[in-house]
Scaffold this motif. Structure first.
Motif, PDB file in Angstrom:
ATOM      1  N   THR A  57      53.346  44.045  30.395  1.00 42.08           N
ATOM      2  CA  THR A  57      52.084  44.433  31.143  1.00 42.08           C
ATOM      3  C   THR A  57      51.406  45.718  30.471  1.00 42.08           C
ATOM      4  O   THR A  57      52.438  46.535  29.891  1.00 42.08           O
ATOM      5  CB  THR A  57      52.982  45.108  32.393  1.00 42.08           C
ATOM      6  OG1 THR A  57      53.824  46.025  32.356  1.00 42.08           O
ATOM      7  CG2 THR A  57      53.449  44.042  33.272  1.00 42.08           C
ATOM      8  N   ASP A  58      50.361  45.820  30.493  1.00 40.68           N
ATOM      9  CA  ASP A  58      49.552  46.856  29.901  1.00 40.68           C
ATOM     10  C   ASP A  58      48.866  47.685  31.007  1.00 40.68           C
ATOM     11  O   ASP A  58      48.264  48.553  30.742  1.00 40.68           O
ATOM     12  CB  ASP A  58      48.560  46.145  28.744  1.00 40.68           C
ATOM     13  CG  ASP A  58      47.902  45.309  29.516  1.00 40.68           C
ATOM     14  OD1 ASP A  58      47.756  45.077  30.651  1.00 40.68           O
ATOM     15  OD2 ASP A  58      46.390  44.974  28.866  1.00 40.68           O
ATOM     16  N   TYR A  59      49.175  47.329  32.250  1.00 40.08           N
ATOM     17  CA  TYR A  59      48.676  48.327  33.399  1.00 40.08           C
ATOM     18  C   TYR A  59      49.637  49.205  33.799  1.00 40.08           C
ATOM     19  O   TYR A  59      49.030  49.961  34.625  1.00 40.08           O
ATOM     20  CB  TYR A  59      48.114  47.295  34.384  1.00 40.08           C
ATOM     21  CG  TYR A  59      49.260  46.427  35.001  1.00 40.08           C
ATOM     22  CD1 TYR A  59      49.814  46.984  36.124  1.00 40.08           C
ATOM     23  CD2 TYR A  59      49.586  45.376  34.683  1.00 40.08           C
ATOM     24  CE1 TYR A  59      50.778  46.488  36.923  1.00 40.08           C
ATOM     25  CE2 TYR A  59      50.526  44.470  35.475  1.00 40.08           C
ATOM     26  CZ  TYR A  59      51.125  44.878  36.450  1.00 40.08           C
ATOM     27  OH  TYR A  59      52.134  44.383  37.150  1.00 40.08           O
ATOM     28  N   GLY A 273      41.195  39.037  41.138  1.00 40.78           N
ATOM     29  CA  GLY A 273      42.564  39.692  40.870  1.00 40.78           C
ATOM     30  C   GLY A 273      42.723  41.315  41.308  1.00 40.78           C
ATOM     31  O   GLY A 273      41.478  41.847  41.450  1.00 40.78           O
ATOM     32  N   PHE A 274      43.777  41.568  41.904  1.00 43.89           N
ATOM     33  CA  PHE A 274      43.862  43.008  42.499  1.00 43.89           C
ATOM     34  C   PHE A 274      45.289  43.364  42.152  1.00 43.89           C
ATOM     35  O   PHE A 274      46.253  42.672  41.991  1.00 43.89           O
ATOM     36  CB  PHE A 274      43.486  42.760  43.945  1.00 43.89           C
ATOM     37  CG  PHE A 274      44.547  42.299  44.786  1.00 43.89           C
ATOM     38  CD1 PHE A 274      44.672  41.178  44.765  1.00 43.89           C
ATOM     39  CD2 PHE A 274      45.505  43.194  45.571  1.00 43.89           C
ATOM     40  CE1 PHE A 274      45.931  40.682  45.780  1.00 43.89           C
ATOM     41  CE2 PHE A 274      46.566  42.765  46.379  1.00 43.89           C
ATOM     42  CZ  PHE A 274      46.602  41.331  46.440  1.00 43.89           C
ATOM     43  N   LEU A 275      45.470  44.761  42.150  1.00 39.73           N
ATOM     44  CA  LEU A 275      46.782  45.288  42.198  1.00 39.73           C
ATOM     45  C   LEU A 275      46.965  46.265  43.233  1.00 39.73           C
ATOM     46  O   LEU A 275      46.091  46.967  43.533  1.00 39.73           O
ATOM     47  CB  LEU A 275      47.111  45.990  40.815  1.00 39.73           C
ATOM     48  CG  LEU A 275      47.300  44.831  39.662  1.00 39.73           C
ATOM     49  CD1 LEU A 275      47.189  45.918  38.408  1.00 39.73           C
ATOM     50  CD2 LEU A 275      48.548  44.046  39.824  1.00 39.73           C
ATOM     51  N   SER A 277      48.184  49.099  43.268  1.00 40.96           N
ATOM     52  CA  SER A 277      47.905  50.413  42.751  1.00 40.96           C
ATOM     53  C   SER A 277      46.640  51.033  42.928  1.00 40.96           C
ATOM     54  O   SER A 277      46.372  52.257  43.050  1.00 40.96           O
ATOM     55  CB  SER A 277      48.147  50.628  41.179  1.00 40.96           C
ATOM     56  OG  SER A 277      47.605  49.646  40.562  1.00 40.96           O
ATOM     57  N   ASP A 278      45.528  50.091  42.963  1.00 42.36           N
ATOM     58  CA  ASP A 278      43.994  50.517  43.419  1.00 42.36           C
ATOM     59  C   ASP A 278      43.741  50.843  44.575  1.00 42.36           C
ATOM     60  O   ASP A 278      42.736  51.358  45.045  1.00 42.36           O
ATOM     61  CB  ASP A 278      43.041  49.482  42.964  1.00 42.36           C
ATOM     62  CG  ASP A 278      42.850  49.149  41.556  1.00 42.36           C
ATOM     63  OD1 ASP A 278      43.419  50.000  40.342  1.00 42.36           O
ATOM     64  OD2 ASP A 278      42.338  48.139  41.100  1.00 42.36           O
TER      65      ASP A 278
END
Lengths: 335, 335
Positions: A57-59, A273-275, A277-278
């Motif tokens: 993962t790069d996020y 897409g979403f995460l 963390s936002d």
């Protein structure tokens, strides 16, 4: 007074093996100035752990070999040198796979349940997966009463909450899951309108039968062929919520992309897409709403709880085998 | 007084052949009560024609074998029994591949340029492709000054306008096109910041070099491997505008889907399809803005004009071979 912990022993290639995590026992720490000592009581197993273990993962920062494996837990403050978190406080955070964690509340951020909740709900409906379902469905899926909502991995931690929120918000909800028992739970316990067992049914034919006018929202937790079949059946101005891709988390190579993607043009549809963390600045809004639904009984906490700290590696492997119905977690036997 | 027309003779399988359209000459019609007779002067060739000819599109009625082939034209009213469209009026609409068309303005809707424009601009910047670029970029791409905008088929009718609007709105614009000459035109004539010749350059390396901080908006006219490479380089919260897929319009079977689609999750990005037909109620806004930019010189009409009505099938085939720079059109020699 010991502290068991699981450290990352090797990066999984393909499927996770139990031996990728290794038990290590160290001395139980103490709370320093401004710190608290937390006894972790329930541990959350999440598909996103695989990317962390792989270092892909790069996020967010990947786990390092030898580090205690990150995971969400819910626990109780047992020593406190911090007035914000007195002894006895119920807290939730990325406290890791260990009996006891130390934090000042900033080195590892924690959420304090001033009004304690049932620990499985703290990790499930009210935890990371519940909030993921909440923001994914409400902000990305944007349901309108009457919408047809299809959820994949619908008996999973996120899917089971996304589908239930869809029902609360007036959607007709169809779940896709991997066993007859999971399908039964979706319909009988969670109020889904229909369920498709993708292991025994023709998913394309079932979607055609159950969504004759198309899919308004597809909440995708799996990717692969199910994503592709749903793309082929989108209604006008549909929303595809990309939440996960568990069908390919066990693969060593990248699977084929969805060759029906161009239907997004014909249907003027959206795939996003979403995460979570936002959305952390809106976490309180989500927790308040989810808790209200939980307390009114509109939202049911569904859990698969495996007992014993040392079962953590086994539970993680089972998560990717589809063993769980609802939130997969491990209960520390030392309660 | 004859009326030449091209009818659909056969449905293309794979690449369009000139023989899929057949010339038929009938008597020149007259305008009945409430009707006008229009002499079609310029004919627009569009990639979307292929889907119509194949009978595959389900978002509008396909062309039937033996029917006059639909296309956008610009022409002049030569007989009028309708006060809304007097003789001499310049009109634009889906008037088809024929010298003369009859309409009451409703059977085939037409747009009347009260203040006439250069006919190529009526089909290009101000026509269907220009408006497609306008709505796709502004409403789906939502550019913010400083955004990095990548446009594929950037020397095509829609791409060349999308890129120019991107420049006007403050983006850094990188075009991908299929020849050194097209790349030169993009940079020297249209003001693009950079251009990539996908036939001779390593597109992945070029994107890495030109978009070190990622792509904020990808305006996709091609699909296939270029879409996939752009998905791999998205910036956080990027927008992928799905406008066309010309790389696969010539294929008989569906090509592979974009296997980097899951980067939409890591980048919390959006991929959205759209069709101009959803924006027709805002067409006047687009025409007014596009015309202002055209007249100020900020927007340049780029055209490839083939002479002679009977060249229509050849021009259509050449469109799919990438022959054109800018809007591909045929000029009726009988002007």
């Amino acid at each position: 007074m010991k502290n068991r912990q699981f450290v990352l022993a090797s990066r999984p290639a393909g499927k996770i093996k139990e031996s990728d995590l290794q038990l290590r026992t160290v001395d139980r720490p103490s709370a320093g100035p401004g710190e608290v000592l937390i006894h972790n009581e329930y541990f959350s197993l999440d598909p996103s752990m695989k990317g962390l273990m792989e270092g892909r993962t790069d996020y967010r920062a990947p786990a390092a070999i030898g580090d205690v494996m990150t995971c969400r837990t819910v626990g109780t403050v047992v020593e406190s040198n911090n007035a914000d978190y007195p002894a006895g406080a119920q807290v939730f955070g990325f406290l890791g796979m260990r009996d006891f964690s130390v934090t000042d509340g900033k080195s590892i951020p924690i959420y304090h349940y001033h009004d304690p909740v049932d620990p499985p709900a703290a990790l499930g409906v009210l935890g990371g997966t519940g909030m993921t379902a909440y923001f994914g469905l409400t902000d990305v899926g944007r349901p309108v009463p009457g919408d047809v909502l299809v959820v994949s991995a619908a008996a999973g931690a996120t899917g089971s909450v996304a589908g239930q929120i869809g029902k609360i918000l007036g959607c007709r909800v169809i779940g896709i899951a991997g066993s007859a028992e999971k399908c039964r739970v979706l319909q009988e316990k969670l109020g889904f309108d229909a369920a498709i067992n993708y292991k025994t049914e023709d998913v394309e034919a079932a979607l055609q039968r159950l969504c004759p006018a198309g899919i308004n929202i597809y909440f995708d937790n799996v990717g692969g062929s199910i994503l592709n079949l749903c793309l082929a059946r989108l209604a006008l101005h549909a929303r595809v919520v990309l939440c996960g891709g568990i069908s390919h988390y066990n693969l060593e190579t990248k699977p084929a992309g969805p060759d029906n993607y161009f239907n997004l043009v014909f249907r003027r549809a959206n795939m996003q897409g979403f995460l979570l963390s936002d959305y952390l600045h809106q976490a309180d809004e989500a927790r308040t709403q989810l808790r209200a639904w939980l307390e009114s009984g509109e939202l049911v906490q569904l859990s698969t709880i495996i007992n014993g700290f040392e079962s953590l590696p086994e539970a993680l492997v089972k998560l990717f085998d589809g063993f769980n119905t609802g939130k997969m977690m491990v209960r520390n036997e030392e309660l």
